[in-house]
Design an enzyme around this catalytic site. Structure first.
Site, PDB file in Angstrom:
ATOM      1  N   LYS A  46     157.799  88.912  49.248  1.00 58.36           N
ATOM      2  CA  LYS A  46     156.374  88.955  49.586  1.00 58.36           C
ATOM      3  C   LYS A  46     156.066  87.941  50.686  1.00 58.36           C
ATOM      4  O   LYS A  46     156.844  87.016  50.928  1.00 58.36           O
ATOM      5  CB  LYS A  46     155.550  88.650  48.333  1.00 58.36           C
ATOM      6  CG  LYS A  46     155.778  87.260  47.748  1.00 58.36           C
ATOM      7  CD  LYS A  46     155.180  87.134  46.348  1.00 58.36           C
ATOM      8  CE  LYS A  46     155.434  85.743  45.780  1.00 58.36           C
ATOM      9  NZ  LYS A  46     155.061  85.662  44.351  1.00 58.36           N
ATOM     10  N   TYR A 260     143.148  64.392  70.391  1.00 58.23           N
ATOM     11  CA  TYR A 260     141.768  64.480  69.904  1.00 58.23           C
ATOM     12  C   TYR A 260     141.464  63.323  68.962  1.00 58.23           C
ATOM     13  O   TYR A 260     142.277  62.991  68.089  1.00 58.23           O
ATOM     14  CB  TYR A 260     141.562  65.776  69.115  1.00 58.23           C
ATOM     15  CG  TYR A 260     141.649  67.024  69.947  1.00 58.23           C
ATOM     16  CD1 TYR A 260     140.802  67.233  71.035  1.00 58.23           C
ATOM     17  CD2 TYR A 260     142.566  68.008  69.608  1.00 58.23           C
ATOM     18  CE1 TYR A 260     140.882  68.408  71.776  1.00 58.23           C
ATOM     19  CE2 TYR A 260     142.645  69.190  70.331  1.00 58.23           C
ATOM     20  CZ  TYR A 260     141.796  69.381  71.422  1.00 58.23           C
ATOM     21  OH  TYR A 260     141.881  70.533  72.128  1.00 58.23           O
TER      22      TYR A 260
HETATM   23  C1  LIG Z   1     156.098  85.049  43.639  1.00 53.98           C
HETATM   24  C2  LIG Z   1     156.541  85.546  42.339  1.00 53.98           C
HETATM   25  C3  LIG Z   1     157.853  85.344  41.890  1.00 53.98           C
HETATM   26  C4  LIG Z   1     158.845  84.449  42.624  1.00 53.98           C
HETATM   27  O1  LIG Z   1     158.621  83.095  42.288  1.00 53.98           O
HETATM   28  P1  LIG Z   1     159.571  81.934  42.849  1.00 53.98           P
HETATM   29  O2  LIG Z   1     159.035  80.704  42.225  1.00 53.98           O
HETATM   30  O3  LIG Z   1     159.402  81.934  44.341  1.00 53.98           O
HETATM   31  O4  LIG Z   1     160.953  82.276  42.450  1.00 53.98           O
HETATM   32  C5  LIG Z   1     158.244  85.967  40.713  1.00 53.98           C
HETATM   33  N1  LIG Z   1     157.374  86.726  40.002  1.00 53.98           N
HETATM   34  C6  LIG Z   1     156.100  86.918  40.396  1.00 53.98           C
HETATM   35  C7  LIG Z   1     155.194  87.760  39.564  1.00 53.98           C
HETATM   36  C8  LIG Z   1     155.631  86.326  41.558  1.00 53.98           C
HETATM   37  O5  LIG Z   1     154.351  86.497  41.927  1.00 53.98           O
END
Ligand SMILES: *Cc1c(COP(=O)(O)O)cnc(C)c1O
Length: 363
Positions: A46, A260
Site C-alpha cells: 500500500k 527563511y
Molecule cells: C499496513 C498493514 C499491515 C502491515 O503492517 P507493517 O507494520 O508495515 O508490517 C498489515 N495489516 C494491515 C491490515 C495493515 O493495514
C-alpha cells in the site's frame, strides 16, 4: 529502469532513491526464517509500497510471496493494469459503488461489516475482518455467530480468509497483543473445518509474537528493512538510499544568516551548499537545523529552515563542486528511523512522504 539518464548516471531528477531489490529478497528470506515453513506471506505494498514504488516492488515480489495487499481498490487496479497477476487483498472495506470491481480485477475483498455481504456480486472472494481491539475496522467479536450465518447463506461468495489486526505488536511484551490474540482465537473457534487463511500478524507480530503467525502473515515495514518501532529485527536492512547533488556552493561569512526566518547564522566563515530537496520531497521541516547529509564520508550539518525545494548545508573548511553527490538516507545511516525519532514520528511516515519528484531507481 529504462531511464537513459539513469543509465548514464546523470539525472534531470533533483534527487533520487536507489532501491536495492537484492536486499528486498534478503529481507524476505530473513523474515521467512522467523516463521515455520508453511506460513504464507502477504507483502503489503500500500501507499506506493511505503514510498518504494508499488509496481516495481510488486513485480519483483511476484513468485516470491503468496499475495499482495493494498489499502484501497485504486491501488490494486493500478497493479492489475501493470500486468501483476499475484492475488491482491484490498484491505479497505468494499463500497457499493465499486463492489463489481473485485471480480472484474480478480481482487480479494475484506468484509468489515455484515451488510457488506449484501452487495458483493457472486463469485467475489473475501476475507472476514474482526475487530479484536484496534477499533479501526472490523466485525465485532460478539457478531461471530451472525458472521458464520452470513458466510453460510452467501455461498455465492468465496470465503478466503479470516483476519484481524494488532494495535500494539510493534514492541515485545504487550499484554494487549495477548488479549487480541485470545479474542481472535475465540472467534476462530466458530470457523472450524475449512481451509481458509487465518491472519492477524504484521511485521511486529512476525518478529516478536511467533504464537500469532497462524497460516499467513502480512508484512510491510520489515520487508523494506525497518523494525516497526525501536526494537530491532535481526537480519533486515533498509533497501533504500536517498541521494541528491550540490546545485550551488557559495562562501558565507561569519554571522551571516541562512534561509527563511534567518534561524541560523554562520559561526565562522565557510561555505553553504544548496541541495535541491525540501519538505515537498519529504524532508520533515521540523528537522531544520537538526539533520546531517553525507558527502562521501564527510558529514555536514543542515542549516537554516528546510524550504519547499531546497535544504542548505554548512561546510566550514571545504568547498565543493556543483554536481557533487550527497546522501540523505542510507542503510548505514542516517536511516528513516533516525529521522523519525528526531521528528517525533515513525519510519513509515518518513518513507511514505518521499515525494513524487524523487525518482525511484532500482538495482
Ligand atoms: C499496513 C498493514 C499491515 C502491515 O503492517 P507493517 O507494520 O508495515 O508490517 C498489515 N495489516 C494491515 C491490515 C495493515 O493495514
Amino acid at each position: 529502469m529504462n531511464n537513459p539518464a539513469a543509465q548514464k548516471d546523470i539525472s534531470y531528477s533533483p534527487s533520487w532513491v536507489d532501491i536495492n531489490i537484492g536486499q528486498l529478497y534478503r529481507n524476505l528470506n530473513a523474515l521467512k526464517q522467523k516463521t515455520s515453513g508453511n506460513v504464507q506471506f502477504v507483502a503489503v505494498v500500500k501507499a506506493n509500497a511505503y514510498g518504494h514504488g508499488a509496481i516495481t516492488i510488486s513485480k519483483a515480489l511476484e513468485g516470491h510471496v503468496d499475495k499482495l495487499a493494498v489499502a484501497h481498490i485504486n491501488e490494486a487496479i493500478e497493479l492489475r493494469n501493470a500486468s501483476i497477476k499475484t492475488p491482491i487483498i484490498v484491505l479497505a472495506p468494499p463500497e457499493i459503488s465499486f463492489a463489481d470491481l473485485y471480480k472484474a480485477y480478480n481482487l480479494e475483498a475484506v468484509i468489515s461489516e455484515l451488510n457488506q455481504f449484501e452487495y458483493l456480486p457472486p463469485d467475489t472472494s473475501y476475507h472476514l475482518q474482526f475487530d479484536t481491539g484496534m477499533k479501526r475496522l472490523g466485525i465485532q467479536p460478539e457478531e461471530a455467530k451472525d458472521a458464520v450465518n452470513k458466510v453460510d447463506t452467501h455461498s455465492e461468495l468465496n470465503l478466503t480468509g479470516v483476519m484481524s489486526h494488532f494495535a500494539t505488536a510493534d514492541e515485545p511484551d504487550s499484554t494487549k497483543v495477548e488479549e487480541q490474540n485470545e479474542r481472535f482465537k475465540e472467534i476462530l473457534a466458530h470457523f472450524k473445518n475449512s481451509d481458509i487463511s487465518i491472519h492477524i500478524a504484521n511485521s511486529g507480530a512476525l518478529a516478536f509474537y511467533p504464537e500469532t503467525h497462524q497460516t499467513m502473515v502480512r508484512l510491510g515495514i520489515s520487508l523494506y528493512g525497518y523494525a516497526p518501532e525501536s526494537t530491532p529485527i535481526d537480519d533486515i536492512v533498509p533497501i533504500l538510499t536517498w541521494k541528491s547533488r550540490v546545485v550551488q556552493c557559495r562562501p558565507i561569512k561569519k554571522d551571516e544568516s541562512v534561509s527563511y526566518g534567518a534561524t541560523w547564522t554562520a559561526p565562522s566563515d565557510g561555505y553553504i551548499l544548496t541541495i535541491p530537496v525540501g519538505y515537498a520531497d519529504g524532508i520533515p521541516r521540523i528537522l531544520s537545523n537538526n539533520m546531517e547529509v553525507w558527502v562521501g564520508d564527510i558529514q555536514l550539518p543542515q542549516v537554516g529552515n528546510v524550504t519547499m525545494d531546497y535544504i542548505m548545508v554548512f561546510s566550514k573548511e571545504m568547498e565543493f563542486q556543483n554536481g557533487t553527490p550527497i546522501t540523505l538516507l542510507s542503510p548505514t545511516g542516517p536511516s528513516a528511523s533516525d529521522w523519525a525519532n528526531k521528528a517525533g514520528t515513525i519510519s513509515y511516515e518518513i518513507l511514505t512522504n518521499i515525494g513524487s519528484r524523487v525518482e525511484r531507481r532500482y538495482h
